[in-house]
Design a protein around this motif. Structure first.
Motif, PDB file in Angstrom:
ATOM      1  N   ASP A   1       0.829  -1.205   0.000  1.00 18.90           N
ATOM      2  CA  ASP A   1       0.000   0.000   0.000  1.00 18.90           C
ATOM      3  C   ASP A   1       0.867   1.259   0.000  1.00 18.90           C
ATOM      4  O   ASP A   1       0.592   2.221  -0.724  1.00 18.90           O
ATOM      5  CB  ASP A   1      -0.917   0.002   1.220  1.00 18.90           C
ATOM      6  CG  ASP A   1      -1.963  -1.086   1.145  1.00 18.90           C
ATOM      7  OD1 ASP A   1      -2.222  -1.577   0.027  1.00 18.90           O
ATOM      8  OD2 ASP A   1      -2.518  -1.459   2.197  1.00 18.90           O
ATOM      9  N   THR A   2       1.922   1.266   0.816  1.00 22.74           N
ATOM     10  CA  THR A   2       2.805   2.438   0.877  1.00 22.74           C
ATOM     11  C   THR A   2       3.508   2.646  -0.460  1.00 22.74           C
ATOM     12  O   THR A   2       3.670   3.782  -0.918  1.00 22.74           O
ATOM     13  CB  THR A   2       3.828   2.244   2.006  1.00 22.74           C
ATOM     14  OG1 THR A   2       3.142   2.018   3.235  1.00 22.74           O
ATOM     15  CG2 THR A   2       4.701   3.474   2.148  1.00 22.74           C
ATOM     16  N   SER A   3       3.917   1.565  -1.108  1.00 20.18           N
ATOM     17  CA  SER A   3       4.593   1.688  -2.404  1.00 20.18           C
ATOM     18  C   SER A   3       3.650   2.253  -3.457  1.00 20.18           C
ATOM     19  O   SER A   3       4.053   3.099  -4.271  1.00 20.18           O
ATOM     20  CB  SER A   3       5.118   0.316  -2.849  1.00 20.18           C
ATOM     21  OG  SER A   3       6.044  -0.177  -1.910  1.00 20.18           O
ATOM     22  N   ARG A   4       2.418   1.801  -3.443  1.00 15.12           N
ATOM     23  CA  ARG A   4       1.457   2.324  -4.423  1.00 15.12           C
ATOM     24  C   ARG A   4       1.234   3.816  -4.207  1.00 15.12           C
ATOM     25  O   ARG A   4       1.201   4.604  -5.171  1.00 15.12           O
ATOM     26  CB  ARG A   4       0.127   1.581  -4.307  1.00 15.12           C
ATOM     27  CG  ARG A   4       0.192   0.117  -4.732  1.00 15.12           C
ATOM     28  CD  ARG A   4      -1.200  -0.508  -4.753  1.00 15.12           C
ATOM     29  NE  ARG A   4      -1.163  -1.938  -4.886  1.00 15.12           N
ATOM     30  CZ  ARG A   4      -1.038  -2.584  -6.055  1.00 15.12           C
ATOM     31  NH1 ARG A   4      -0.918  -1.893  -7.177  1.00 15.12           N
ATOM     32  NH2 ARG A   4      -1.028  -3.904  -6.094  1.00 15.12           N
ATOM     33  N   LYS A   5       1.071   4.216  -2.965  1.00 17.79           N
ATOM     34  CA  LYS A   5       0.912   5.642  -2.690  1.00 17.79           C
ATOM     35  C   LYS A   5       2.170   6.407  -3.056  1.00 17.79           C
ATOM     36  O   LYS A   5       2.106   7.550  -3.550  1.00 17.79           O
ATOM     37  CB  LYS A   5       0.576   5.849  -1.214  1.00 17.79           C
ATOM     38  CG  LYS A   5      -0.787   5.287  -0.814  1.00 17.79           C
ATOM     39  CD  LYS A   5      -1.039   5.468   0.674  1.00 17.79           C
ATOM     40  CE  LYS A   5      -2.396   4.881   1.073  1.00 17.79           C
ATOM     41  NZ  LYS A   5      -2.642   4.995   2.520  1.00 17.79           N
ATOM     42  N   GLY A   6       3.330   5.805  -2.813  1.00 19.87           N
ATOM     43  CA  GLY A   6       4.580   6.460  -3.192  1.00 19.87           C
ATOM     44  C   GLY A   6       4.690   6.646  -4.688  1.00 19.87           C
ATOM     45  O   GLY A   6       5.169   7.693  -5.162  1.00 19.87           O
TER      46      GLY A   6
ATOM     47  N   LYS B   1      11.121   5.401  -8.984  1.00 20.02           N
ATOM     48  CA  LYS B   1      10.032   4.526  -9.423  1.00 20.02           C
ATOM     49  C   LYS B   1      10.448   3.066  -9.358  1.00 20.02           C
ATOM     50  O   LYS B   1       9.688   2.200  -8.899  1.00 20.02           O
ATOM     51  CB  LYS B   1       9.606   4.881 -10.848  1.00 20.02           C
ATOM     52  CG  LYS B   1       8.894   6.215 -10.988  1.00 20.02           C
ATOM     53  CD  LYS B   1       8.542   6.452 -12.445  1.00 20.02           C
ATOM     54  CE  LYS B   1       7.867   7.808 -12.642  1.00 20.02           C
ATOM     55  NZ  LYS B   1       7.570   8.081 -14.064  1.00 20.02           N
ATOM     56  N   ASP B   2      11.650   2.769  -9.842  1.00 20.82           N
ATOM     57  CA  ASP B   2      12.115   1.379  -9.819  1.00 20.82           C
ATOM     58  C   ASP B   2      12.221   0.864  -8.394  1.00 20.82           C
ATOM     59  O   ASP B   2      11.864  -0.290  -8.109  1.00 20.82           O
ATOM     60  CB  ASP B   2      13.466   1.274 -10.518  1.00 20.82           C
ATOM     61  CG  ASP B   2      13.343   1.449 -12.033  1.00 20.82           C
ATOM     62  OD1 ASP B   2      12.216   1.325 -12.552  1.00 20.82           O
ATOM     63  OD2 ASP B   2      14.361   1.719 -12.688  1.00 20.82           O
ATOM     64  N   ALA B   3      12.720   1.704  -7.502  1.00 22.70           N
ATOM     65  CA  ALA B   3      12.857   1.274  -6.116  1.00 22.70           C
ATOM     66  C   ALA B   3      11.493   0.971  -5.502  1.00 22.70           C
ATOM     67  O   ALA B   3      11.305  -0.054  -4.830  1.00 22.70           O
ATOM     68  CB  ALA B   3      13.585   2.345  -5.312  1.00 22.70           C
ATOM     69  N   LEU B   4      10.528   1.875  -5.721  1.00 22.65           N
ATOM     70  CA  LEU B   4       9.188   1.647  -5.181  1.00 22.65           C
ATOM     71  C   LEU B   4       8.519   0.452  -5.850  1.00 22.65           C
ATOM     72  O   LEU B   4       7.837  -0.351  -5.190  1.00 22.65           O
ATOM     73  CB  LEU B   4       8.339   2.903  -5.357  1.00 22.65           C
ATOM     74  CG  LEU B   4       8.688   4.066  -4.426  1.00 22.65           C
ATOM     75  CD1 LEU B   4       7.982   5.334  -4.876  1.00 22.65           C
ATOM     76  CD2 LEU B   4       8.310   3.740  -2.981  1.00 22.65           C
TER      77      LEU B   4
ATOM     78  N   ASP C   1       9.717  -5.419 -15.945  1.00 22.07           N
ATOM     79  CA  ASP C   1       9.934  -4.041 -16.386  1.00 22.07           C
ATOM     80  C   ASP C   1      11.228  -3.480 -15.808  1.00 22.07           C
ATOM     81  O   ASP C   1      11.996  -2.791 -16.506  1.00 22.07           O
ATOM     82  CB  ASP C   1       8.742  -3.186 -15.965  1.00 22.07           C
ATOM     83  CG  ASP C   1       8.900  -1.738 -16.405  1.00 22.07           C
ATOM     84  OD1 ASP C   1       8.949  -1.508 -17.623  1.00 22.07           O
ATOM     85  OD2 ASP C   1       8.972  -0.854 -15.525  1.00 22.07           O
ATOM     86  N   ILE C   2      11.519  -3.785 -14.553  1.00 24.74           N
ATOM     87  CA  ILE C   2      12.766  -3.295 -13.933  1.00 24.74           C
ATOM     88  C   ILE C   2      13.973  -3.961 -14.571  1.00 24.74           C
ATOM     89  O   ILE C   2      15.001  -3.305 -14.860  1.00 24.74           O
ATOM     90  CB  ILE C   2      12.726  -3.562 -12.413  1.00 24.74           C
ATOM     91  CG1 ILE C   2      11.630  -2.722 -11.754  1.00 24.74           C
ATOM     92  CG2 ILE C   2      14.082  -3.241 -11.776  1.00 24.74           C
ATOM     93  CD1 ILE C   2      11.411  -3.041 -10.292  1.00 24.74           C
ATOM     94  N   LEU C   3      13.903  -5.266 -14.838  1.00 24.26           N
ATOM     95  CA  LEU C   3      15.041  -5.988 -15.393  1.00 24.26           C
ATOM     96  C   LEU C   3      15.385  -5.542 -16.814  1.00 24.26           C
ATOM     97  O   LEU C   3      16.515  -5.743 -17.267  1.00 24.26           O
ATOM     98  CB  LEU C   3      14.756  -7.491 -15.369  1.00 24.26           C
ATOM     99  CG  LEU C   3      14.779  -8.136 -13.972  1.00 24.26           C
ATOM    100  CD1 LEU C   3      14.373  -9.594 -14.056  1.00 24.26           C
ATOM    101  CD2 LEU C   3      16.162  -8.004 -13.340  1.00 24.26           C
ATOM    102  N   GLN C   4      14.435  -4.980 -17.511  1.00 19.89           N
ATOM    103  CA  GLN C   4      14.756  -4.449 -18.836  1.00 19.89           C
ATOM    104  C   GLN C   4      15.758  -3.298 -18.758  1.00 19.89           C
ATOM    105  O   GLN C   4      16.569  -3.110 -19.656  1.00 19.89           O
ATOM    106  CB  GLN C   4      13.473  -3.980 -19.525  1.00 19.89           C
ATOM    107  CG  GLN C   4      12.572  -5.114 -19.979  1.00 19.89           C
ATOM    108  CD  GLN C   4      11.317  -4.597 -20.663  1.00 19.89           C
ATOM    109  OE1 GLN C   4      11.105  -3.384 -20.737  1.00 19.89           O
ATOM    110  NE2 GLN C   4      10.494  -5.503 -21.155  1.00 19.89           N
ATOM    111  N   ARG C   5      15.699  -2.539 -17.667  1.00 15.84           N
ATOM    112  CA  ARG C   5      16.636  -1.429 -17.474  1.00 15.84           C
ATOM    113  C   ARG C   5      17.834  -1.816 -16.613  1.00 15.84           C
ATOM    114  O   ARG C   5      18.935  -1.294 -16.786  1.00 15.84           O
ATOM    115  CB  ARG C   5      15.894  -0.257 -16.817  1.00 15.84           C
ATOM    116  CG  ARG C   5      14.888   0.421 -17.710  1.00 15.84           C
ATOM    117  CD  ARG C   5      14.259   1.622 -17.018  1.00 15.84           C
ATOM    118  NE  ARG C   5      13.501   1.236 -15.835  1.00 15.84           N
ATOM    119  CZ  ARG C   5      12.241   0.812 -15.866  1.00 15.84           C
ATOM    120  NH1 ARG C   5      11.607   0.733 -17.013  1.00 15.84           N
ATOM    121  NH2 ARG C   5      11.627   0.462 -14.752  1.00 15.84           N
TER     122      ARG C   5
END
Length: 1398
Positions: free
Chosen positions: A376-381, A400-403, A429-433
């Motif tokens: 929930d915190t990550s989504r709000k972040g 964004k990647d961290a969250l 999506d993160i592993l693509q970068r």
């Protein structure tokens, strides 16, 4: 006068106040010297004093331009502008600057300053805000005045501050006003309007420059800090509202300002926030710890400060904890672990827009394994990042990647595997970068492991392990993946190698150690599947037990121990306790949940089953993720469906079973449950498809059918029954009974189905099949009663089956009396049948046995048996109030049925019993509208007030019941209140337009009001929509249509109008064969359609019954009925050619009606009967060659009919055909008398003409011809009468000439005259075509014939066929043959047409 003199004169005039003279003198000077400076000054001054400021200003301006270095003209201008107040403030500013510069250059700084100060005061008082701001700008550095008056003017910082304040106020007002104006536009959004307005205002503003000037010029540090803060706020506001393409440059400006404040440790929160929030770092370790600690020291009460304080003092912080700053001040107090999360949560709530705060809190929550909160915190972040990114123009991809990494990792564990699809997408999506991002590699490995894609999971976990070889958790997970992939030995070795690194005393590693021990136990369990090895307490059991000892809350170990105890140790109680413990600890233990659910289901504890199943469903593990190889769990949804179905929550049950079938499409039991839910909710078509599909699974490979399949077949039959497909239902139930012949529920369902089919057949007119199914139902009941003599449903069905026989009285001999006697005598004792016996006198003894008292009639036996069956049903449901109420209701209708088939005196006891029954039903269930309706019906003849109250009460409970409204209308009709009856019938029609008795009631009202046509219309519609079991609709319709035929003789020509009443009366005769009046009416209809054989049979039976009735009661109505039947029978026998019997029956009818007073007939009816009998007997004697008897009968008929012309004509024809000269003379005399008495009777005149033609009586023929010419113009002639007239006229014309050619001409003229008189006459056109051979006449004959067929005319098939044949074409000849193949005309016409074509 010289110039000097004129100037002096002008000066003197000004001093004297004579402005006009001064103007004149000055103008004289200027006329000779246009550039004279003083003349212009005097003239301008005069204009000024005269109150003409415009002329004064222009004159001063001209003087100033002519001598710009002289201050007098400029001072004059200043004076003029000042006198105009706010009108010329800008011009005043230009003039005063010029004056001040001239004074300054003249080193008269005091006067220069005075002029400026005076103007500033004037501008403040009279000028606008913009003009005042321009006035103040004169005092700022960079202006010519400032260079001379520096030190005398206010400090520039003060002036800039005044300008800033004014600008701030103006812009705030403008922004507010513009927003208010634009937000009312169509489609305007407040946020976008605000942004657009601010963007416009800021693009035109110089407030930032003013702030910077204040900062540059002020010498006060506090003012400088204040306006540095304002400058940063202004710059940040511009950044937020500027277009995207301009954000990059503005962001540099903002960050430069913010970083400068941070460097000098200025305590301005916005600057510190911007510096921290704009740092888009891939690793939090890259943050400047000094800045973080200083932030917590400067802003300890802020939201971000609290979050930083908690994070910096936590175990996941990469920075060492600093308790004191470089100055020795305390920076952060160490927080207890239990307080840290609380502080961070409070701080996050205070700074919801901070991406950094959300990132820090999300990381910490993930560390605490609070996966739901972390997600929930990550989504709000992420939402905060999107907002800040949009504001600042930064991508913030690392944040964004961290969250997203925290979010995806949390979703892997939270309610796994419900959110694995989303987590997998985020990781990929993160592993693509970032291909080596360890959390993403671990997360994907765990997801693939859950999806049972172990090979790919091992690849990802191996990559993660190479990146972090010291990560024990990754290593153990990799080993477990290998174990699930089948490499148990290798996995066991790897897991055992990690055990030394996992201390049982370390709280952080204790849970992981328990997990490793459990997984080692699983490897041991799978490596040796023998029963001995698995029972061993030193093998897998020991590992499971060690795991629980290490972590008493480790749920999977309890599940494995539960399996051990249940399957191998045979200790079910301990195994169940282990399963309960496992499921309490973790709802993801689906194996334990299934075992528990099965155990509680076996005990019938469905509430606990529901709790277990719902908890498994809530975890999300029941449904596999899309694309996963893992099989889903259908049993939780099936269990929920069973529970919901038991609670009668059928829609929820349907949803649950459908969910189960989506997971496992071959689940037979779920199909059965789904079908049953559909059936119970009334969705029978869906239930039909479901049960058929379930039964089709039996032959498919790979489908396991738990238990027997007979229940699905049984439910399928019930579905067919509900759909009205009784044949399929009966077949299905009989198939179920073949292997299970004593299954009580199936037998009862078959019994009820047979009874329902019998009633359906009764409603649709299949009376024979209704009787057959009722007999079959009674046979089934005999099979049931031996084992279940107290079945309420069985006795109710038996009663219904018996009552069916009362509706088809013609089949009363088929009633199975012996079987009913056997069925009823299986009762415990006679007391079961004694309900209301003191009222209706119906007991078991009433149903007589063979050899005892006189056997009751079969019809009575059916009704009595039905009453007894319903009484037995009451005795079977003494403990069920609802069933007892229904049983009393059923008994009441049976009693009412007995009353309806009894006489008024003998049936009154049944009516009273019915009233008692319905009252008892109402006492048990007063809210049932049908009970009140029934009470209203049976009391309508006993007590109309009670009946009205009952019916109105029924309508109060259910006002949409058309039957009750109709019954109320009948009650009002019986009380002669036609208006209320009409209203009640109208409500019934509007409530249910297909209820026939409502239309019947309207017809009765119309009949009472004398509108027979309207009544017939209502009766016809009622018959069309009524059930075939309705007697009154058939009776009223038949009587009404017969009355219509009597009133409209031509209506009988249309045979289609006679078919429906014949069918109705035929059904009526099956239902009520003792109803003699309608049986007689049926014979009359048969006679009208020419079916004399059937009419003769019906009338013969009617005569026998009427004679028997008369012999019993010797009543005059019986005698009258017998006489009518004999008369009608004689007439039909005459039509069939049985002349002897016809004459005999006619004479009997005459004998029966001979005595007018004792015949039982009214005078008119008796006259018609005797006339018909005389004519019938006369005709019969005529054909029997008994001419004297025939003539005697016809003479009597003439007397009976008062010399009716038709009767006279019949007598004349017989006398002429079979008599001698004397008889012919008498016939001629009779005919002349008839014509004299009835000159417009067509038959008499044409008969006289025919006789005259035969005797070649030219005189009589001429007289007849004149009469015929007059008659054919008469209105109201039938087509047959008109044809007779035209034929006779044509014959007279042919006989009145000497040559045949003249005869044809006369006949043609007569035909043309007939057409002229009646152009729509078919006969005349046909005659014309025959005489002239004209094709047009033939076509006209056809057209007129087509338009006069029934119901528009009386042209029958022969006439139309003749018209078609007369046209002469092949197609018309063929049509003629189809219409009347017995006529030669069509064949001859076809032969001629074919011959002509050849």
């Amino acid at each position: 006068m010289s110039t000097k003199t004129a100037l002096k004169a002008a000066k003197a005039a000004l001093d004297a106040g004579d402005q006009d003279k001064a103007i004149a003198e000055a103008q004289k000077v200027l006329s000779s010297d246009p550039q004279n400076y003083f003349a212009r000054l005097f003239l301008a001054r005069a204009y000024e004093l005269q109150g003409n400021p415009d002329e004064a200003a222009s004159t001063y301006d001209a003087a100033a331009k002519s001598k710009p270095d002289d201050s007098q003209a400029w001072l004059g201008l200043c004076s003029v502008y000042e006198s105009q107040n706010s009108q010329r403030v800008d011009e005043y500013r230009e003039a005063v600057i010029k004056v001040a510069l001239l004074f300054a250059k003249a080193d008269d700084l005091h006067r220069s300053q005075t002029a400026i100060d005076k103007f500033i005061s004037f501008a403040k008082k009279h000028g606008s805000k913009a003009q005042y701001k321009r006035a103040l700008k004169c005092l700022l550095p960079g202006t010519p005045i400032y260079e001379y008056l520096e030190g005398r003017l206010p400090h520039p910082s003060q002036t800039y501050i005044r300008l800033a304040d004014m600008t701030e106020t103006e812009e705030a007002q403008r922004i507010k006003q513009e927003i208010a104006n634009r937000r009312t536009r169509i489609g305007a959004k407040l946020g976008q309007v605000t942004t657009d307005v601010k963007r416009e205002v800021y693009s035109e503003s110089n407030l930032s420059r003013i702030y910077q000037d204040i900062i540059d010029w002020t010498t006060a540090d506090d003012v400088r800090r204040q306006y540095e803060e304002k400058l940063l706020e202004r710059a940040y506001d511009i950044l937020v509202n500027c277009p995207p393409e301009a954000k990059a440059n503005q962001l540099d400006t903002v960050l430069t300002l913010a970083e400068g404040m941070v460097i000098i440790h200025h305590e301005f929160k916005l600057a510190w926030d911007l510096v921290l929030e704009s740092r888009d770092l891939g690793d939090l370790q890259q943050l400047d710890s000094n800045v973080l600690y200083e932030y917590t020291a400067l802003f300890p009460s802020s939201g971000l400060g609290k979050v930083l304080e908690g994070w910096l003092t936590s175990e996941i912080s990469p920075f060492p904890i600093q308790e004191q700053s470089k100055d020795g001040d305390e920076i952060a107090k160490p927080l207890a672990p239990e307080d840290r999360l609380l502080v961070m949560t409070e701080g996050l709530a205070e700074t919801e827009a901070s991406p950094l705060a959300h990132r820090l809190v999300a990381h910490y929550l993930l560390h605490l394994e609070e996966h739901e909160s972390a997600a929930d915190t990550s989504r709000k972040g992420l939402q905060a990042v999107a907002t800040e990114s949009l504001k600042m123009g930064l991508s913030m991809q690392n944040t964004k990647d961290a969250l997203n990494s925290v979010l995806a990792t949390s979703l892997v564990y939270h309610q796994a595997p419900r959110h694995h699809v989303e987590a997998r997408r985020l990781f990929e999506d993160i592993l693509q970068r970032k291909p080596k991002w360890t959390p993403a590699l671990i997360g994907l490995g765990l997801i693939l492991e859950e999806n049972e894609e172990y090979d790919r999971a091992i690849d990802f976990l191996s990559q993660a392990h190479r990146e972090e070889p010291s990560n024990v958790q990754v290593g153990t997970e990799l080993a477990w993946c290998r174990a699930q992939n089948g490499s148990y030995a290798e996995a066991q070795q790897e897991l055992e190698a990690y055990l030394p690194d996992l201390s049982a005393n370390n709280p952080r590693s204790r849970e992981l150690r328990a997990q490793v021990l459990y997984r080692i136990g699983v490897c041991i369990w799978q490596l040796d599947s023998s029963k001995t090895a698995r029972k061993s307490r030193t093998g897998a059991y020991a590992s499971f037990l060690s795991a629980i000892k290490t972590n008493a809350n480790f749920a999977p170990a309890y599940t494995s121990l539960g399996i051990y105890y249940t399957d191998y140790s045979k200790d079910r109680k301990r195994g169940r306790q282990c399963f309960q413990k496992a499921f309490e600890l973790s709802p993801n233990e689906t194996v334990a949940a299934e075992r528990l659910a099965q155990s509680f289901a076996d005990q019938g504890d469905w509430e606990i089953v529901e709790v277990i199943a719902q908890r498994v469903v809530d975890t999300g593990r029941a449904k596999p993720p899309p694309g996963s190889k893992r099989k889903g769990l259908s049993w939780p949804y099936s269990a929920l469906g069973v529970v919901q179905m038991n609670r009668q929550e059928y829609q929820l049950a349907i949803t649950s079973f459908l969910a189960a079938l989506r997971i496992n499409p071959d689940d037979y039991q779920s199909y059965v449950g789904l079908g049953e839910s559909y059936h119970n909710s009334g969705r029978y078509n869906s239930a039909l498809r479901t049960f058929n599909h379930a039964l089709n699974l039996r032959g498919q490979d790979g489908v396991s059918l738990a238990g027997e399949t007979w229940f699905a077949e049984y439910m399928l039959a019930n579905v067919y029954r509900e759909l009205g497909e009784y044949d399929e239902a009966i077949t299905g139930l009989r198939n179920v009974l073949k292997p299970r012949p004593h299954e009580f529920g199936v037998l009862t369902s078959l019994l009820q189905t047979l009874v329902e089919k019998a009633w359906r057949c009764l409603e649709t007119g299949l009376f024979g099949q209704a009787i057959a199914e009722s007999r079959n139902a009674i046979h089934i009941a005999v099979d049931i009663v031996s084992e279940h003599p107290s079945s309420f449903n069985m006795w109710k069905a038996v009663g219904d089956a018996c009552v069916v026989f009362s509706w088809v009285q013609s089949d009363d001999a088929k009633f199975p009396t012996d079987e009913l006697r056997q069925l009823l005598h299986i009762s415990l004792d006679d007391s079961s049948f004694r309900a209301l016996a003191e009222v209706d006198s119906v007991t078991l003894k009433t149903f007589a046995t063979d050899g005892d008292e006189k056997q009751t009639s079969n019809l009575s036996a059916a009704i009595v048996a039905g009453i007894l069956a319903f009484k037995r049903a009451i005795d079977c449901c003494t403990h069920d109030p609802h069933a007892q109420a229904v049983a009393w209701y059923n008994l009441g209708w049976a009693e009412q049925r007995a009353y309806s088939y009894s006489t008024a005196s003998s049936g009154r006891q049944y009516l009273k019993a019915a009233v008692r029954c319905f009252k008892r039903a109402i006492e048990l269930e007063a809210g049932n509208s049908e009970f009140w309706n029934a009470l209203g019906v049976v009391t309508s003849s006993l007590n109309p007030k009670v009946a009205q109250h009952s019916l109105i009460r029924s309508l109060h409970l259910n006002e949409m019941n058309a039957r009750v409204w109709t019954n109320l209308g009948v009650l009002y009709l019986s009380q002669n209140d036609h208006e209320l009856a009409h209203q009640a019938f109208g409500r019934a029609q509007s409530t249910d337009p297909t209820y026939a008795h409502a239309w019947l009631g309207e017809g009765l009202i119309a009949l009472l009001l004398g509108d027979s046509h309207e009544a017939l219309s209502h009766f016809t519609h009622a018959l069309e929509i009524a059930e075939s079991s309705s007697l009154i609709t058939k009776r009223q319709y038949a009587v009404s249509i017969f009355d219509h035929l009597l009133a409209t003789p031509t209506a009988s020509n249309d045979l289609t109008t006679l078919i429906q009443p014949i069918f109705a009366l035929e059904q009526l005769s099956r239902q009520a064969p003792a109803d003699l009046p309608y049986k007689h009416l049926s014979a009359l209809f048969l006679e009208r359609v020419g079916n004399h054989e059937a009419a003769t049979a019906a009338l013969t039976s009617l005569c026998i019954e009427a004679e028997a009735e008369y012999e019993v009661n010797e009543s005059l109505p019986s005698l009258a009925r017998f006489a009518h039947a004999k008369c009608d029978l004689a007439r039909n026998l005459l039509a069939t050619g049985d002349f002897e019997a016809a004459a005999d029956n006619a004479e009997t009818a005459l004998d029966l009606s001979a005595d007018a007073e004792n015949s039982g007939l009214e005078a008119s009816a008796r006259t018609k009967l005797r006339l018909s009998a005389h004519l019938t007997a006369g005709s019969a004697f005529h054909y029997l060659q008994k001419h004297k008897d025939a003539i005697g009968m016809f003479r009597s008929a003439i007397q009976e009919s008062n010399a009716d012309p038709d009767v006279v004509c019949s007598l004349v024809q017989i006398l002429w055909a079979h008599g001698g000269e004397d008889e012919k003379t008498v016939a001629r005399e009779q005919l002349f008398e008839c014509v004299e008495s009835w000159p417009e009777h067509v038959r008499s005149v044409t008969l006289l003409g025919a006789i005259s033609a035969l005797e070649d009586d030219a005189e009589s023929m001429a007289a007849v011809e004149d009469d015929l010419v007059t008659l054919r113009t008469k209105h109201g002639l039938t087509m047959s009468e008109r044809g007779e007239i035209e034929n006779l006229l044509a014959a007279c014309a042919a006989l009145s000439v000497d040559s045949p050619a003249d005869g044809d001409v006369r006949a043609l003229a007569e035909a043309q005259a007939a057409i002229a008189l009646h152009p729509d006459g078919t006969h005349a056109w046909s005659k014309l075509a025959e005489l002239s051979g004209d094709v047009y006449a033939s076509r006209m004959a056809l057209k007129t014939a087509q338009k006069t067929v029934p119901p528009w005319g009386d042209v029958q098939a022969e006439g139309l066929a003749t018209a078609f044949a007369g046209v002469g074409t092949i197609s018309d000849a063929q049509r003629s043959l189809v219409l009347a193949p017995w006529l030669r005309d069509g064949r001859d016409a076809l032969h001629e047409a074919l011959s002509g074509s050849i």
